[in-house]
Design an enzyme around this catalytic site. Structure first.
Site, mmCIF file in Angstrom:
data_model
loop_
_atom_site.group_PDB
_atom_site.id
_atom_site.type_symbol
_atom_site.label_atom_id
_atom_site.label_comp_id
_atom_site.label_asym_id
_atom_site.label_seq_id
_atom_site.Cartn_x
_atom_site.Cartn_y
_atom_site.Cartn_z
ATOM 1 N N GLU A 125 0.800 -1.240 0.000
ATOM 2 C CA GLU A 125 0.000 0.000 0.000
ATOM 3 C C GLU A 125 0.826 1.281 0.000
ATOM 4 O O GLU A 125 0.528 2.221 0.737
ATOM 5 C CB GLU A 125 -0.983 -0.014 1.175
ATOM 6 C CG GLU A 125 -1.908 -1.220 1.134
ATOM 7 C CD GLU A 125 -2.875 -1.300 2.317
ATOM 8 O OE1 GLU A 125 -2.908 -0.385 3.154
ATOM 9 O OE2 GLU A 125 -3.583 -2.317 2.393
ATOM 10 N N ASN A 184 2.053 -5.150 -3.169
ATOM 11 C CA ASN A 184 0.637 -5.435 -2.903
ATOM 12 C C ASN A 184 -0.128 -4.147 -2.623
ATOM 13 O O ASN A 184 0.352 -3.291 -1.868
ATOM 14 C CB ASN A 184 0.571 -6.363 -1.675
ATOM 15 C CG ASN A 184 -0.797 -6.930 -1.391
ATOM 16 O OD1 ASN A 184 -1.409 -7.527 -2.272
ATOM 17 N ND2 ASN A 184 -1.279 -6.758 -0.166
ATOM 18 N N HIS A 203 -10.524 -5.820 -2.428
ATOM 19 C CA HIS A 203 -11.613 -5.607 -1.461
ATOM 20 C C HIS A 203 -12.729 -4.907 -2.241
ATOM 21 O O HIS A 203 -12.677 -3.702 -2.472
ATOM 22 C CB HIS A 203 -11.130 -4.746 -0.295
ATOM 23 C CG HIS A 203 -10.062 -5.401 0.528
ATOM 24 N ND1 HIS A 203 -10.296 -6.543 1.273
ATOM 25 C CD2 HIS A 203 -8.758 -5.097 0.718
ATOM 26 C CE1 HIS A 203 -9.178 -6.897 1.894
ATOM 27 N NE2 HIS A 203 -8.223 -6.047 1.561
ATOM 28 N N GLU A 231 -6.348 -10.460 -1.340
ATOM 29 C CA GLU A 231 -7.164 -10.203 -0.140
ATOM 30 C C GLU A 231 -8.642 -10.120 -0.508
ATOM 31 O O GLU A 231 -9.381 -9.262 -0.009
ATOM 32 C CB GLU A 231 -6.725 -8.897 0.539
ATOM 33 C CG GLU A 231 -5.253 -8.858 0.911
ATOM 34 C CD GLU A 231 -4.839 -7.604 1.672
ATOM 35 O OE1 GLU A 231 -5.713 -6.846 2.148
ATOM 36 O OE2 GLU A 231 -3.616 -7.368 1.781
ATOM 37 N N ASP A 280 -12.421 -9.993 -0.931
ATOM 38 C CA ASP A 280 -13.723 -10.065 -0.261
ATOM 39 C C ASP A 280 -14.672 -9.143 -1.014
ATOM 40 O O ASP A 280 -14.236 -8.205 -1.664
ATOM 41 C CB ASP A 280 -13.667 -9.773 1.259
ATOM 42 C CG ASP A 280 -12.889 -8.532 1.651
ATOM 43 O OD1 ASP A 280 -12.717 -7.617 0.820
ATOM 44 O OD2 ASP A 280 -12.465 -8.453 2.824
#
Ligand code: G3I
Length: 301
Positions: free
Chosen positions: A127, A169, A205, A232, A234
């Site tokens: 990030e 990432n 996400h 990650e 979701d």
């Protein structure tokens, strides 16, 4: 095949989950984990605040629990994350300049050395790019040590564990946009100058929709000569949840260098986005429609 991991393995990929050491005593959780997934990522246990709570004093207790859970199940282990602006220990937050740079690189070296030979892929830097339209770096204490902090981290990680794939990432990179293009330009520059980078993680996400350029974005990174991974995943629950999960699955299968998918938790009640019920299993551990959608997409590939 009848499980996520075995179905992904049919095309040489993995299907993983982020897991928490504190939940490994929950038998429903570990039953789903060991039967369905063939990769694990520690949700918090390998972050800087967890592994180096005091400067130069390392604690690998919980990180090792995740590692051993994964290895004993024959799973890949993704390391997450060596350097990040968040979840830094207090002592690091109070450093700057050369002292912070040296501490950060030492952290990378020590942690990557501890796990040497056991990690499939490390999120070396997490990030580091800004949201919005700038395409530039995020301001942080690490960024203020100099723009070369990311390549310094990748070089230190490669020296410490030459076998691990080294990933950058980030989130809000789920399509072709200013932020993902900024990262794309960094990766292209690293490849051209021989800075060691092997993969890019797309956190994914997601809300109730998915960018129409999701797959094209993965492909343009793959075309630079790096692997891509969904790291990650979701998805907010709504009418489209199962479809969005299937779309992400098909996008990865369509990109030969997309090596695997990780969901960010197992049951909805394990999620950092609990109220949104964003995962593949409900709070009781039952398979949701999204699970069936992913399984079918993996088997159609
Ligand atoms: O372990 C302590 C516990 O001792 C304490 O009593 C409790 C009180 O707040 O906090 C516990 O720590 C929490 C930790 O999760 C473990 O549950 C932290 O407060 C909480 O901030 C932390 O949240 C994590 C978050 O990263 C931190 O930024 C989430 O679990 C984790 O899912 C989330 O993961 C991040 C990825 O690393 C990077 N990408 C985004 C993703 C979602 O935010």
């Amino acid at each position: 095949a009848s499980t996520l991991g075995a179905s992904a393995a049919q095309t040489g990929r993995y299907y993983g989950a982020a897991i928490a050491a504190g939940r490994l005593g929950d038998s429903t959780y570990t039953r789903i984990l060991t039967s369905e997934f063939n990769s694990v990522t520690p949700e918090n246990e390998m972050k800087w605040d967890a592994t180096e709570p005091q400067q130069g004093r390392f604690n690998y207790t919980n990180g090792d629990r995740i590692l051993n859970q994964g290895l004993s199940n024959g799973s890949k282990v993704r390391g997450h994350a060596l350097l990040w602006h968040a979840q830094q220990p207090g002592w690091a937050q109070s450093l700057s300049g050369t002292a912070l740079r040296n501490a950060a690189i030492n952290h990378v070296t020590q942690v990557a050395t501890h796990y040497k030979g056991k990690i499939y892929a490390w999120d070396v830097v997490n990030e580091a790019f800004a949201d919005g339209g700038s395409g530039g770096r995020r301001d942080s204490n690490l960024q203020r040590t100099g723009n070369d902090w990311i390549e310094a981290a990748f070089r230190a990680a490669r020296a410490a564990d030459p076998a691990a794939k080294l990933c950058y990432n980030d989130y809000n990179t789920d399509g072709i946009n200013a932020k993902s293009t900024g990262i794309y330009n960094m990766v292209r520059d690293f490849k051209s100058r021989g800075v060691p980078i092997d993969c890019v993680g797309f956190q994914s996400h997601l809300g109730t929709g998915i960018d129409s350029t999701y797959q094209a974005n993965l492909q343009r990174f793959a075309d630079l000569g790096v692997d891509v991974q969904i790291t990650e995943l979701d998805v907010a629950q709504g009418g489209n949840q199962a479809n969005i999960y299937a779309t992400v699955t098909r996008a990865c299968l369509a990109v030969s260098r997309c090596t695997g998918i990780t969901v960010w938790g197992i049951r909805d009640t394990d999620s950092w986005r609990g109220g949104e019920n964003p995962l593949l299993f409900d709070g009781s551990g039952n398979k949701k429609a999204a699970y069936t959608s992913v399984l079918n997409a993996l088997n159609a590939g």
